[in-house]
Design a protein around this motif. Structure first.
Motif, short mmCIF file in Angstrom:
data_model
loop_
_atom_site.label_atom_id
_atom_site.label_comp_id
_atom_site.label_asym_id
_atom_site.label_seq_id
_atom_site.Cartn_x
_atom_site.Cartn_y
_atom_site.Cartn_z
N MET A 45 0.83 -1.20 0.00
CA MET A 45 0.00 0.00 0.00
C MET A 45 0.87 1.25 0.00
O MET A 45 0.59 2.22 -0.73
CB MET A 45 -0.94 -0.01 1.21
N GLU A 46 1.92 1.25 0.80
CA GLU A 46 2.82 2.40 0.87
C GLU A 46 3.58 2.57 -0.44
O GLU A 46 3.77 3.69 -0.93
CB GLU A 46 3.78 2.23 2.05
N PHE A 47 4.00 1.44 -1.03
CA PHE A 47 4.70 1.49 -2.31
C PHE A 47 3.78 2.04 -3.40
O PHE A 47 4.15 2.92 -4.17
CB PHE A 47 5.19 0.09 -2.69
N ALA A 48 2.56 1.49 -3.49
CA ALA A 48 1.62 1.91 -4.53
C ALA A 48 1.26 3.38 -4.41
O ALA A 48 1.11 4.08 -5.43
CB ALA A 48 0.36 1.04 -4.48
N ALA A 49 1.12 3.86 -3.20
CA ALA A 49 0.74 5.26 -2.98
C ALA A 49 1.79 6.23 -3.50
O ALA A 49 1.48 7.39 -3.80
CB ALA A 49 0.48 5.50 -1.50
N ARG A 50 3.03 5.76 -3.64
CA ARG A 50 4.11 6.62 -4.13
C ARG A 50 4.18 6.64 -5.66
O ARG A 50 4.95 7.42 -6.23
CB ARG A 50 5.45 6.16 -3.57
N GLN A 51 3.40 5.79 -6.32
CA GLN A 51 3.46 5.70 -7.78
C GLN A 51 2.53 6.71 -8.43
O GLN A 51 1.41 6.94 -7.98
CB GLN A 51 3.11 4.28 -8.23
N GLU A 52 3.00 7.28 -9.52
CA GLU A 52 2.21 8.28 -10.24
C GLU A 52 0.94 7.66 -10.80
O GLU A 52 0.96 6.56 -11.37
CB GLU A 52 3.05 8.88 -11.37
N GLY A 53 -0.18 8.35 -10.63
CA GLY A 53 -1.45 7.90 -11.20
C GLY A 53 -2.17 6.85 -10.41
O GLY A 53 -3.18 6.31 -10.87
N ILE A 54 -1.67 6.52 -9.21
CA ILE A 54 -2.29 5.48 -8.38
C ILE A 54 -2.92 6.11 -7.15
O ILE A 54 -2.30 6.93 -6.46
CB ILE A 54 -1.25 4.43 -7.94
N THR A 55 -4.15 5.73 -6.88
CA THR A 55 -4.82 6.10 -5.63
C THR A 55 -5.09 4.84 -4.85
O THR A 55 -5.73 3.91 -5.35
CB THR A 55 -6.17 6.81 -5.91
N VAL A 56 -4.59 4.77 -3.62
CA VAL A 56 -4.78 3.60 -2.78
C VAL A 56 -5.97 3.83 -1.87
O VAL A 56 -6.04 4.84 -1.17
CB VAL A 56 -3.52 3.29 -1.95
#
Length: 375
Positions: A302-313
């Motif tokens: 979740m923390e990794f995904a939240a740092r990616q552009e265009g992703i909302t966790v």
């Protein structure tokens, strides 16, 4: 391929050839042909029934990361009118497994070209919709030989916009069990009901009684559901039905509740046998283990995904859906997440039409994540 994103084109190819559980012969052939066209230096491929295992050997492996994609379709007549609609009568990829496979092939392609330090095992699993492919697959020689140290999977979510990752630690999907009930009474002429034991009447009564199980036998603070999705009975309008069959599903958030619900269902059926002077048999079919996301890996993702552009966790709540990926998570730490796919129609609907841009979203998220976990 066309000028489309190649993995969208793959999805459309796969969408045309949906196949039911353990009948995914064309699908398996398609995957094997595609994988055969990738750089082979780091690849090992094995099959089991209609499953495909592809291991990408790491450059300096100390562990194996698993990624699972399901393969089968559903017995649904497609009504999307898409130019790449199902070519198989009354079969459809109505649960997004075509998208799941195309994402897996997109991620696999990158790692075949640029391996991670660790091994990555791609598992194309048959029969998720039934009769259940994950449990027997876990016992295969290939899975035991290449068993991952952690494992990941996704499922499209039509209700979320593209770019949304919905997930939670712990329980995500329910325990599920099939339910098949057969009733046998005494048929006869419609003008002489007193000389018969009508199984349409018995079946209707039983459906109503089954709906009391959750409301009166399950803790109100727990969750369970019994759905009867199909009833068949009789032969023609002027003959009282000698046989009837009910088909449905049971879903609970705990194993204990599943046991209690099944016991109560058995008791109600005994009552129907006595009350309607009939014979009844029950089959709970296959049961899927709950999907429990391992907390540390899930929170890290979740923390990794939240740092990616265009992703909302989005931290979602648990759902009463079932997934046999739970059998894998019961033995291997890992997690499953919902992938936003923005469709007006939901899962298992004949008109579901997921937004194909979700494919690129998932590929662009999973490649760096799996590389991060594999370095």
């Amino acid at each position: 391929m066309s000028t489309l994103n190649p993995f969208v084109s793959i999805r459309r190819d796969l969408h045309k050839i949906p196949e039911l559980g353990f009948q995914e012969f064309k699908t398996q052939r398609y995957i094997l042909d595609y994988v055969g066209g990738l750089p082979q230096e780091h690849l090992e491929v094995e099959t089991w029934k209609t499953a495909v295992f592809v291991r990408v050997k790491g450059k300096n492996p100390s562990k194996t990361i698993g990624y699972r994609a399901d393969m089968d379709g559903l017995p649904i007549l497609e009504e999307t009118s898409l130019p790449f609609s199902s070519e198989h009568p009354e079969q459809m990829h109505a649960c997004g497994h075509d998208i799941h496979m195309s994402i897996a092939l997109g991620v696999l392609t990158r790692f075949a070209e640029e391996p991670a330090a660790d091994n990555i095992l791609f598992i194309f699993q048959p029969a998720e919709e039934g009769p259940g492919g994950a449990a027997p697959l876990m016992n295969t020689d290939t899975m035991q030989k290449w068993k991952p140290d952690m494992i990941v999977a996704l499922h499209i979510a039509p209700e979320y916009p593209v770019g949304t990752i919905a997930i939670k630690e712990g329980l995500l999907f329910a325990n599920t069990s099939e339910l098949f009930i057969d009733l046998k009474g005494k048929g006869g002429h419609a003008a002489y009901p007193h000389l018969t034991n009508d199984m349409v009447i018995a079946a209707c009564s039983l459906v109503g009684q089954l709906q009391t199980v959750v409301s009166r036998n399950v803790d109100p603070l727990d969750s369970a559901v019994i759905t009867i999705g199909k009833i068949t009975g009789g032969t023609v309008q002027n003959i009282i039905a000698e046989n009837a069959r009910l088909e449905g599903t049971i879903r609970t958030l705990s194993v204990d509740s599943m046991k209690k619900v099944k016991q109560r269902v058995k008791e109600l059926i005994k009552g129907v046998e006595i009350g309607y002077q009939c014979e009844a048999s029950i089959d709970f079919g296959c049961m899927y283990h709950e999907v429990n996301n391992e907390s540390t890996l899930t929170r890290e993702f979740m923390e990794f995904a939240a740092r990616q552009e265009g992703i909302t966790v989005f931290e979602c709540s648990e759902q009463m859906t079932g997934e046999d990926f739970g059998f894998m998570l019961n033995e291997i730490p890992g997690f499953m997440f919902w992938l936003g796919a923005n469709s007006e129609f939901g899962l298992h609907h004949s008109k579901i039409n997921p937004d194909e841009s979700a494919i690129e979203t998932a590929i662009n998220l999973l490649i760096p994540y799996l590389r991060y976990k594999g370095e």
